[in-house]
Design a protein around this motif. Structure first.
Motif, PDB file in Angstrom:
ATOM      1  N   GLY A  75       0.823  -1.208   0.000  1.00  0.00           N
ATOM      2  CA  GLY A  75       0.000   0.000   0.000  1.00  0.00           C
ATOM      3  C   GLY A  75       0.853   1.252   0.000  1.00  0.00           C
ATOM      4  O   GLY A  75       0.627   2.189  -0.786  1.00  0.00           O
ATOM      5  N   ALA A  88       2.587   1.762  -3.395  1.00  0.00           N
ATOM      6  CA  ALA A  88       1.695   2.255  -4.448  1.00  0.00           C
ATOM      7  C   ALA A  88       1.410   3.740  -4.264  1.00  0.00           C
ATOM      8  O   ALA A  88       1.413   4.520  -5.224  1.00  0.00           O
ATOM      9  CB  ALA A  88       0.400   1.454  -4.437  1.00  0.00           C
ATOM     10  N   GLU A 131     -13.975   5.068   1.720  1.00  0.00           N
ATOM     11  CA  GLU A 131     -13.118   3.991   1.226  1.00  0.00           C
ATOM     12  C   GLU A 131     -12.762   3.011   2.339  1.00  0.00           C
ATOM     13  O   GLU A 131     -12.605   1.814   2.076  1.00  0.00           O
ATOM     14  CB  GLU A 131     -11.828   4.590   0.644  1.00  0.00           C
ATOM     15  CG  GLU A 131     -11.827   4.719  -0.863  1.00  0.00           C
ATOM     16  CD  GLU A 131     -10.480   5.215  -1.353  1.00  0.00           C
ATOM     17  OE1 GLU A 131      -9.571   4.397  -1.470  1.00  0.00           O
ATOM     18  OE2 GLU A 131     -10.348   6.431  -1.587  1.00  0.00           O
ATOM     19  N   TRP A 138     -13.270  -0.885   1.631  1.00  0.00           N
ATOM     20  CA  TRP A 138     -12.184  -1.871   1.646  1.00  0.00           C
ATOM     21  C   TRP A 138     -12.335  -2.841   2.812  1.00  0.00           C
ATOM     22  O   TRP A 138     -11.970  -4.010   2.702  1.00  0.00           O
ATOM     23  CB  TRP A 138     -10.819  -1.189   1.677  1.00  0.00           C
ATOM     24  CG  TRP A 138     -10.529  -0.357   0.463  1.00  0.00           C
ATOM     25  CD1 TRP A 138      -9.980   0.885   0.448  1.00  0.00           C
ATOM     26  CD2 TRP A 138     -10.750  -0.700  -0.919  1.00  0.00           C
ATOM     27  NE1 TRP A 138      -9.858   1.342  -0.851  1.00  0.00           N
ATOM     28  CE2 TRP A 138     -10.319   0.392  -1.699  1.00  0.00           C
ATOM     29  CE3 TRP A 138     -11.277  -1.821  -1.572  1.00  0.00           C
ATOM     30  CZ2 TRP A 138     -10.391   0.399  -3.094  1.00  0.00           C
ATOM     31  CZ3 TRP A 138     -11.343  -1.811  -2.946  1.00  0.00           C
ATOM     32  CH2 TRP A 138     -10.911  -0.722  -3.700  1.00  0.00           C
ATOM     33  N   TYR A 141      -5.599   7.669  -9.233  1.00  0.00           N
ATOM     34  CA  TYR A 141      -6.531   7.104  -8.257  1.00  0.00           C
ATOM     35  C   TYR A 141      -6.470   5.602  -8.201  1.00  0.00           C
ATOM     36  O   TYR A 141      -6.724   4.994  -7.156  1.00  0.00           O
ATOM     37  CB  TYR A 141      -7.949   7.624  -8.473  1.00  0.00           C
ATOM     38  CG  TYR A 141      -8.095   8.847  -7.658  1.00  0.00           C
ATOM     39  CD1 TYR A 141      -8.307   8.750  -6.294  1.00  0.00           C
ATOM     40  CD2 TYR A 141      -7.876  10.094  -8.200  1.00  0.00           C
ATOM     41  CE1 TYR A 141      -8.329   9.862  -5.500  1.00  0.00           C
ATOM     42  CE2 TYR A 141      -7.897  11.215  -7.413  1.00  0.00           C
ATOM     43  CZ  TYR A 141      -8.129  11.096  -6.070  1.00  0.00           C
ATOM     44  OH  TYR A 141      -8.138  12.181  -5.272  1.00  0.00           O
ATOM     45  N   ALA A 142      -6.127   4.981  -9.330  1.00  0.00           N
ATOM     46  CA  ALA A 142      -5.957   3.526  -9.294  1.00  0.00           C
ATOM     47  C   ALA A 142      -4.865   3.183  -8.289  1.00  0.00           C
ATOM     48  O   ALA A 142      -5.009   2.268  -7.477  1.00  0.00           O
ATOM     49  CB  ALA A 142      -5.600   3.014 -10.678  1.00  0.00           C
ATOM     50  N   ALA A 143      -3.781   3.953  -8.313  1.00  0.00           N
ATOM     51  CA  ALA A 143      -2.672   3.672  -7.399  1.00  0.00           C
ATOM     52  C   ALA A 143      -3.025   4.055  -5.979  1.00  0.00           C
ATOM     53  O   ALA A 143      -2.764   3.310  -5.025  1.00  0.00           O
ATOM     54  CB  ALA A 143      -1.432   4.420  -7.858  1.00  0.00           C
ATOM     55  N   ALA A 196      -6.131   4.614  -4.507  1.00  0.00           N
ATOM     56  CA  ALA A 196      -7.219   3.843  -3.905  1.00  0.00           C
ATOM     57  C   ALA A 196      -6.816   2.379  -3.779  1.00  0.00           C
ATOM     58  O   ALA A 196      -7.088   1.736  -2.765  1.00  0.00           O
ATOM     59  CB  ALA A 196      -8.485   3.982  -4.745  1.00  0.00           C
ATOM     60  N   GLY A 197      -6.131   1.865  -4.815  1.00  0.00           N
ATOM     61  CA  GLY A 197      -5.658   0.482  -4.733  1.00  0.00           C
ATOM     62  C   GLY A 197      -4.672   0.338  -3.589  1.00  0.00           C
ATOM     63  O   GLY A 197      -4.736  -0.616  -2.807  1.00  0.00           O
ATOM     64  N   GLY A 198      -3.767   1.299  -3.466  1.00  0.00           N
ATOM     65  CA  GLY A 198      -2.810   1.271  -2.356  1.00  0.00           C
ATOM     66  C   GLY A 198      -3.522   1.343  -1.028  1.00  0.00           C
ATOM     67  O   GLY A 198      -3.151   0.662  -0.064  1.00  0.00           O
ATOM     68  N   PHE A 228      -6.412   0.210  -0.317  1.00  0.00           N
ATOM     69  CA  PHE A 228      -6.987  -1.101   0.014  1.00  0.00           C
ATOM     70  C   PHE A 228      -5.970  -1.928   0.800  1.00  0.00           C
ATOM     71  O   PHE A 228      -6.292  -2.531   1.829  1.00  0.00           O
ATOM     72  CB  PHE A 228      -7.402  -1.846  -1.261  1.00  0.00           C
ATOM     73  CG  PHE A 228      -7.619  -3.319  -1.052  1.00  0.00           C
ATOM     74  CD1 PHE A 228      -8.641  -3.769  -0.224  1.00  0.00           C
ATOM     75  CD2 PHE A 228      -6.790  -4.266  -1.643  1.00  0.00           C
ATOM     76  CE1 PHE A 228      -8.836  -5.126  -0.019  1.00  0.00           C
ATOM     77  CE2 PHE A 228      -6.978  -5.617  -1.429  1.00  0.00           C
ATOM     78  CZ  PHE A 228      -7.997  -6.053  -0.610  1.00  0.00           C
ATOM     79  N   PHE A 229      -4.712  -1.914   0.315  1.00  0.00           N
ATOM     80  CA  PHE A 229      -3.693  -2.701   1.004  1.00  0.00           C
ATOM     81  C   PHE A 229      -3.397  -2.127   2.395  1.00  0.00           C
ATOM     82  O   PHE A 229      -3.076  -2.860   3.321  1.00  0.00           O
ATOM     83  CB  PHE A 229      -2.417  -2.770   0.156  1.00  0.00           C
ATOM     84  CG  PHE A 229      -2.569  -3.682  -1.027  1.00  0.00           C
ATOM     85  CD1 PHE A 229      -2.480  -5.050  -0.863  1.00  0.00           C
ATOM     86  CD2 PHE A 229      -2.843  -3.185  -2.283  1.00  0.00           C
ATOM     87  CE1 PHE A 229      -2.636  -5.907  -1.941  1.00  0.00           C
ATOM     88  CE2 PHE A 229      -3.005  -4.034  -3.363  1.00  0.00           C
ATOM     89  CZ  PHE A 229      -2.912  -5.396  -3.191  1.00  0.00           C
TER      90      PHE A 229
END
Lengths: 357, 582
Positions: free
Chosen positions: A102, A105, B58, B62, B270-272, B274-276, B278-279
């Motif tokens: 995370g 990214a 979010e 998530w 935002y892909a990076a 929001a995806g980040g 999530f992790f």
């Protein structure tokens, strides 16, 4: 500063008045260190890759911990600072591995990806007037061709047929459970049923009870089949579901108080034995089993919502949300001096319900 | 700026477009069948505005994904059965005890399945995060006015998600069939029985007979793993689709208007992000599950209907109705051979319904009162809607006091207070608290509005105290940067709803006038004392005044002193302050 807005009509004002401060437009884009300094850029690249790389290590750490740390066995499994080693190692490795992905990214996005803000125009959520018209005409054309408006016989019978289908949906659920009947009005207590300690199942001798003492008790039939002394049908020990249902209603507390402190209600004078009284253990509020006993004040407190009952005063509610007194079980002693019930409870135990009356 | 224009990135080399790639072949195959490009060209570079508070929803999203993943793991070992079994697992203290298969399999997951305890604890922590995330997100949406037209229906969907999430939490909490959760189910049976006419019937149908029966755990299991998650998934999808369709709201600012949306593109930023994120949420849940024990069911023991532990409490999100249950007086009516237990019916059946309805209706109540039917895409600061803000703070105060009442036994023990006094206090506070909170919040917001106008008209306080030749002291004010001035004034003036005309041309009262009059007076109450932004003329006058002041201060500028220049404690040569020029 105060403006008397009531003297202005809003929409006129909005149209007439320019913005108090003109819109200066979007801020100028300022380059980040990584945009202008190749060294900073390469450093950021290495940082992101390091985070992702470390994540792989921790994921492997999770797999190693999974196989390396024992959790089963009769001996104590390994611990880390008092925590179970397996759980801490697995959770720690997984958590760190995920956080590294995370963070990597987000760092990538913030330092290296394009950071020019862009602008899009919004469109009204509503459809355009032409679209609305077209949709309406398509709808009316369809309705017209189906004839649903012109043929009420078909429409109404179809609605009736569909509506009727709701019935099986309800009827088919009927077997979810039996009807309540009078089940909530009875417990397994009957005349002469022995009162026994819960857990051990031993009978309680009236002379063994001390003043101030409270004993959690149950009907003897939970431990031995019960045959009324005067003869009659034998009640078997309940098992499985029935046992749980019976236990949920029949649990009692046996208390011994100074007989002078007790003020029995009308008709209850002979419900106790030498200051020994028996009350339902099931709170009349929402049904928690109660046994927090204040022996000096004869109060019984429910741990769930703190309803307090005065056992010296017929189980009356003296505090809290319960709506009525704890039901009292009339008792007597058998020929050997053991406590037995005179009868079942004279009212339903537990929380109120509509049919309780 | 157009969305299709590529922006400068740090990619060092462009990919070679001339060479046909494998990925290209796959894309062609897929697009020839699905027509993906049409949808993607619009959405891949979709703009999302940036603000930390937009991340709160979010968290909920998530953690729901974490719940699905960990929950699926748990179903592989959990047995939803109330059948009795004797425990012979690794946890020695319960060895040889009779218990339900549900409880025994939960012990098994905790002690004999590797990573089982981790997944159980992650599942429970993620559930806490899910509900807390939804609540905080709801507050953000409400306080910033993001629920206004055209987003009212998404507000309704969000409220349904919160309600279902709470029910999902309660059903999941009940599944281990330990003493604590069993007590919760028993209380729930008491709640159901308090319903007039149908209560006992619903109870018998739900439990398959008398409490506890052997059906409730398997039935709750179906509800928990199939019914509610299915509905939740559908509603979350609808929530997201509407978000994409409406485009996200944004804060007003330079270049950010009600007609546009300014921010970073979906791909890649935002892909990076929001995806980040999530992790991050997943990772935090894993750390919580690894290090912080939650719901240690082995300590409570198996459910036994004749036992209870002191300090029995539901999970925190069920705390507020439980608190109402504790402070409600023990009122019960007996008439015509029937009983109504108001003491249970009101706090636990009626009040949650009332609160939920109020929550659901908030956007519609506000737009009816204000008569505002315009589209709103710009967020409002809470201070600029004082009555709205105060209304939610009042509701939060009601929630908070009820919630506190749900822990009255713990408060009594920790602070050595009488449980009776706490209960009596809460009985009053639950009514008075929200009213006081409403009044304070509204006045507070209006003061902040006044402060904003002060700053706009007279500049911000620099903290520089000036002494003029006559010995007078003034604080130096400087004008805000233009961008900040614009942001502060980029809000609508409040428009009080006006009745068109109370009577028609013949002097007859128009139909619906009474309702309209109520609406007009509510609207005037809603906006009463609100501060409006200054007009351009007022700003210009104030700036003119500021220029005069600056002229007055001019001789003093640059003559800074830190108070020690003249007391001989240090020299003034080379002193930053003494040489600093504006």
């Amino acid at each position: 500063m105060s403006i008397d807005h009531e003297q202005r009509t809003g929409s006129e004002l909005v149209a007439a008045e320019p913005d108090p401060v003109p819109d200066p437009g979007m801020e100028e884009h300022l380059p980040r260190p990584t945009d202008v300094d190749p060294i900073a850029e390469r450093r950021a690249e290495r940082q992101v890759a390091t985070l992702f790389g470390l994540s792989v290590l921790f994921t492997l750490g999770f797999c190693v911990a999974y196989f390396a740390i024992k959790i089963k066995g009769r001996t104590d499994p390994p611990h880390i600072f008092g925590w179970g080693a397996s759980n801490v190692a697995l959770g720690g490795c997984l958590g760190i591995a995920l956080l590294l992905i995370g963070t990597g990214a987000i760092l990538w996005a913030r330092k290296l990806m394009g950071d020019h803000e862009i602008m899009e125009m919004r469109h009204p959520a509503r459809s355009s007037d032409e679209d609305r018209e077209e949709a309406l005409s398509a709808l009316s054309l369809g309705t017209e061709e189906s004839g649903i408006a012109r043929r009420p016989l078909i429409r109404n019978s179809m609605l009736a047929a569909m509506g009727a289908l709701g019935l099986p949906a309800i009827v088919a659920l009927r077997d979810l459970g039996p009807l309540p009947g009078k089940k909530l009005f009875h417990t397994v207590w009957t005349e002469d049923m022995p009162i026994v300690q819960d857990v051990t199942g031993t009978k309680i001798k009236a002379s063994d009870m001390q003043v101030g003492q409270l004993v959690n008790a149950e009907p003897g039939v939970f431990y031995d089949a019960f045959t009324p002394p005067g003869g009659g049908t034998t009640v078997e020990v309940p098992e499985g579901v029935t046992a749980q249902e019976d236990r949920a209603k029949a649990a009692i507390v046996v208390v011994r108080m100074d007989p002078d402190a007790i003020t029995p209600a009308k008709g209850r004078a002979d419900w106790g034995v030498n200051g020994i009284l028996v009350f339902s253990k099931i709170c009349t509020h929402v049904g928690c089993p109660i046994s927090l006993w204040e022996q000096q004040t004869h109060h019984l407190l429910c741990p769930c919502h703190q309803s307090t009952f005065d056992l010296a005063d017929n189980g009356k509610v003296i505090f809290g949300p319960a709506g009525h007194a704890l039901p009292q079980l009339p008792i007597k002693v058998d020929e050997d001096g053991y406590l037995v019930a005179q009868s079942d409870f004279t009212e339903p135990v537990g929380p109120s319900f509509w049919e309780r009356g | 700026m157009s969305t299709s224009t590529p922006v400068n990135t740090n990619g060092t080399k462009a990919s070679n477009a001339a060479k046909p790639s494998k990925a290209g072949a796959v894309a062609d195959w897929a697009d020839s069948r699905l027509g993906l490009a049409t949808a993607m060209k619009k959405n891949l570079r979709k703009v999302f505005p940036d603000h930390w508070s937009f991340m709160l929803g979010e968290i909920a999203l998530w953690s729901f994904v974490v719940l699905l993943l960990t929950g699926t793991f748990l179903t592989l070992w959990y047995r939803p059965s109330m059948g009795e079994t004797v425990y012979h697992g690794s946890f020695q203290q319960l060895n040889g005890l009779e218990m339900s298969e549900a409880y025994s399999s939960t012990l098994n997951i905790s002690f004999d399945v590797r990573a089982g305890l981790l997944m159980r604890q992650m599942h429970h922590w993620a559930a806490m995060l899910f509900i807390a995330g939804m609540m905080v997100h709801l507050l953000r949406v409400y306080f910033t006015g993001a629920f206004r037209k055209p987003r009212e229906l998404n507000w309704v969907i969000g409220c349904l998600l919160l309600l279902l999430g709470t029910l999902e939490g309660f059903t999941g909490y009940s599944l281990p069939d330990d003493l604590l959760s069993g007590t919760g189910i028993r209380a729930a049976d008491g709640f159901i029985k308090s319903m007039p006419v149908v209560g006992t019937y619903i109870s018998f149908f739900l439990f398959g007979g008398e409490f506890p029966g052997d059906s409730i755990i398997p039935r709750l299991y179906t509800v928990h793993v199939l019914l509610i998650p299915g509905v939740l998934l559908g509603l979350i999808a609808a929530h997201m689709l509407l978000l994409v369709y409406h485009k996200h709201t944004q804060w007003p600012g330079p270049g950010r208007t009600n007609e546009n949306v300014v921010g970073y593109p979906m791909l890649p930023v935002y892909a990076a992000k929001a995806g980040g994120f999530f992790f991050i949420v997943f990772g935090v849940t894993a750390l919580l599950g690894g290090f912080l024990s939650i719901n240690p069911i082995w300590r409570y023991g198996p459910y036994n209907p004749s036992e209870v532990t002191a300090g029995s409490q539901p999970d925190w999100y069920m705390g507020w109705p439980d608190g109402l249950l504790r402070i409600m007086p023990g009122w019960e009516s007996n008439f015509w051979g029937v009983t109504i237990g108001w003491n249970v019916l009101v706090p636990i059946i009626i009040m949650p319904g009332v609160m939920f309805t109020i929550l659901l209706m908030l956007p519609f109540i506000e737009s009816w009162i204000t008569g505002d039917k315009r589209d709103h895409h710009l967020l409002q600061r809470p201070r600029n809607a004082p009555t709205r803000t105060a209304l939610m703070v009042a509701l939060m105060t009601f929630y908070g006091i009820s919630w506190m009442a749900g822990g009255n036994d713990i408060i009594a023990i920790v602070f050595h207070l009488s449980i009776n006094s706490i209960t009596y206090f809460n009985r009053v506070a639950v009514f008075l608290g929200p009213i006081i909170a409403f009044i304070i919040t509204r006045r507070w917001c209006i003061s902040l509005q006044r402060h904003d106008n002060e700053t706009l008209l007279h500049g911000y306080e620099t903290g520089v105290i000036m002494r003029d030749a006559s010995g007078g002291y003034t604080e130096k004010h400087l004008p805000l940067p233009v961008a900040d001035q614009y942001t502060l004034t980029a809000r609508d003036r409040d428009e009080i709803y006006q009745i068109e005309s109370a009577t028609d041309e013949n002097g007859v009262q128009a139909p619906g006038t009474r309702k309209e009059r109520l609406r007009a007076s509510l609207s005037s109450w809603w906006y009463r004392n609100n501060q409006q932004k200054p007009t351009r003329a007022e700003l210009e006058a104030a700036h003119h005044h500021a220029a005069d002041e600056a002229a007055h201060d001019a001789p003093l500028v640059g003559q800074r002193a830190d108070g020690h220049q003249f007391d001989g404690r240090h020299g003034t040569e080379g002193d930053d302050l003494a040489h600093h020029k504006d």
